[in-house]
Design an enzyme around this catalytic site. Structure first.
Site, PDB file in Angstrom:
ATOM      1  NE  ARG A 268      -1.771   1.951   3.464  1.00 33.18           N
ATOM      2  CZ  ARG A 268      -1.623   1.774   4.763  1.00 33.18           C
ATOM      3  NH1 ARG A 268      -2.240   0.784   5.375  1.00 33.18           N
ATOM      4  NH2 ARG A 268      -0.843   2.576   5.471  1.00 33.18           N
ATOM      5  CG  HIS A 272      -6.269   2.035   6.423  1.00 28.98           C
ATOM      6  ND1 HIS A 272      -6.304   0.726   6.011  1.00 28.98           N
ATOM      7  CD2 HIS A 272      -7.451   2.266   7.057  1.00 28.98           C
ATOM      8  CE1 HIS A 272      -7.442   0.178   6.381  1.00 28.98           C
ATOM      9  NE2 HIS A 272      -8.158   1.093   7.013  1.00 28.98           N
ATOM     10  CE1 TYR A 281       1.325   2.809   8.443  1.00 24.14           C
ATOM     11  CE2 TYR A 281       0.118   4.519   9.600  1.00 24.14           C
ATOM     12  CZ  TYR A 281       0.241   3.656   8.534  1.00 24.14           C
ATOM     13  OH  TYR A 281      -0.713   3.637   7.537  1.00 24.14           O
TER      14      TYR A 281
END
Length: 383
Positions: A268, A272, A281
């Site tokens: 990805r 998200h 992160y």
């Protein structure tokens, strides 16, 4: 029925582990594979060009929808940047009478199934409770509850089996969903009744901010054999390998061989959803490594090596993508606001007393504002 090859073991679940089926290298070279090459033998120059066009168009749609959200035209958008090959390669392998059950990120699959571009954004703009008529395109509207669609797909496949139909259910979900009870229960049921369903996991390495290595100490594909379901692990950024693996699984299901689990290893590249900040992160070096595995760049290198990536082809593809993006934008902005009471429509197929009371209560609530406005106008006129 096709016999599936044995699945290898993982060492630590590293996202850059190459223990998967691959037909197209990162540099765009065709990698011979006696097991899976026959499944894409029909994909010649025209087929490769069509796949490239698909990849470019759906990425353009994705970036346009992301821009619309940033501009306040959509409430939210789940980007699929980097996952285009996993979705296009699998969706283009399906038959018209197959049925698809997805999560909220499979907009490229919806594009391949013929979903209207404006229908892709209705829900995210808040204009509708669902985006399209599932029966007309062979695809259910997205499931927001993580993993729930795997149960729906398994039930549909059982019905197709009872009907003697030559159709397969395909359900898409992410790596995080494999830890949900629904997915595991669906696999138990599918294996028990040997129903024609394909479980397609897009392992994009992140369940929101949780890396896949925290929940899967071995490859995710290794979980399925424990339920009695054979699995395939494929390079999810290799559109040809994904198509081959999906065709194998579909053939197995149509031949009475039951369910198959596919893990498409991808990444990805974006957040998200547009409400997420992956820089909090994710290691930028990890993102850079995966950028070299970009599915569009990879196929472009193959087309270029074979003399197919001409200036004319590049211009035509870009024009198609721009036209699709313009249609998406115009359709989104042109959506009319729904009537407030329409929220109660199509909740049940027959009248329902509780819903009727709720509708009446909400109608009275809305009417109270109209009465207040009328009083204010009259008071202002008298003054």
């Amino acid at each position: 029925m096709h016999d599936l090859p044995p699945h290898g073991a993982a060492d630590n679940g590293s996202p850059l582990d190459d223990d998967f089926i691959q037909l197209l290298s990162e540099s765009g070279e065709r990698m011979p594979n006696a097991e899976f090459d026959p499944w894409v033998r029909d994909i010649g120059a025209a087929g490769l060009a069509a796949l490239y066009d698909d990849l470019v168009v759906v990425r353009r749609l994705d970036t346009e929808a992301t821009a619309l959200q940033r501009q306040g035209e959509l409430g939210l958008w789940p980007p699929m940047l980097g996952q285009e090959a996993a979705q296009i390669g699998s969706a283009r392998a399906l038959h018209p009478d197959d049925f698809v059950f997805t999560s909220y990120r499979e907009n490229a699959v919806a594009y391949c199934r013929g979903v209207g571009l404006t229908d892709l954004v209705k829900v995210w703009r808040g204009n509708a409770q669902s985006g399209w008529d599932p029966a007309s395109v062979g695809m259910a509207v997205p499931a927001i509850i993580i993993g729930a669609q795997t149960l729906h797909a398994t039930g549909w496949a059982l019905g197709a089996q009872f009907d003697g139909a030559d159709s397969v259910a395909v359900t898409y979900f992410g790596d995080g969903a494999t830890s949900e009870g629904d997915v595991n229960e669906a696999m138990v049921f599918a294996a028990s009744f040997q129903v024609p369903v394909v479980f397609f996991c897009q392992n994009n390495q992140w369940a929101i901010s949780e890396p896949v290595g925290l929940q899967a100490r071995v490859h995710i594909a290794e979980r399925a054999p424990g339920f009695g379901i054979p699995s395939l692990r494929v390079d999810g950024n290799d559109v040809l390998a994904v198509m081959a693996a999906t065709r194998v699984a579909l053939d197995r299901a149509r031949s009475g061989g039951g369910p198959t689990f596919i893990e498409a290893v991808t990444y990805r590249m974006g957040p998200h959803t547009t409400a997420d900040d992956p820089t909090r992160y994710r290691d930028p070096a990890d993102l850079a490594r995966w950028a070299e595995r970009d599915p569009i760049l990879r196929l472009r290198r193959l087309l270029d090596a074979e003399g197919l990536f001409t200036p004319e082809f590049e211009a035509a593809t870009a024009a198609h993508a721009d036209a699709a993006a313009a249609e998406l934008r115009a359709g989104c902005i042109g959506l009319a606001d729904p009537e407030p009471l329409s929220v109660f429509d199509n909740v049940y197929t027959t009248p329902q007393a509780t819903l009727d009371r709720q509708r009446a209560g909400y109608a009275a609530y809305l009417a109270s504002f109209e009465s207040s406005d009328t009083r204010s106008s009259n008071e202002g006129a008298s003054v």
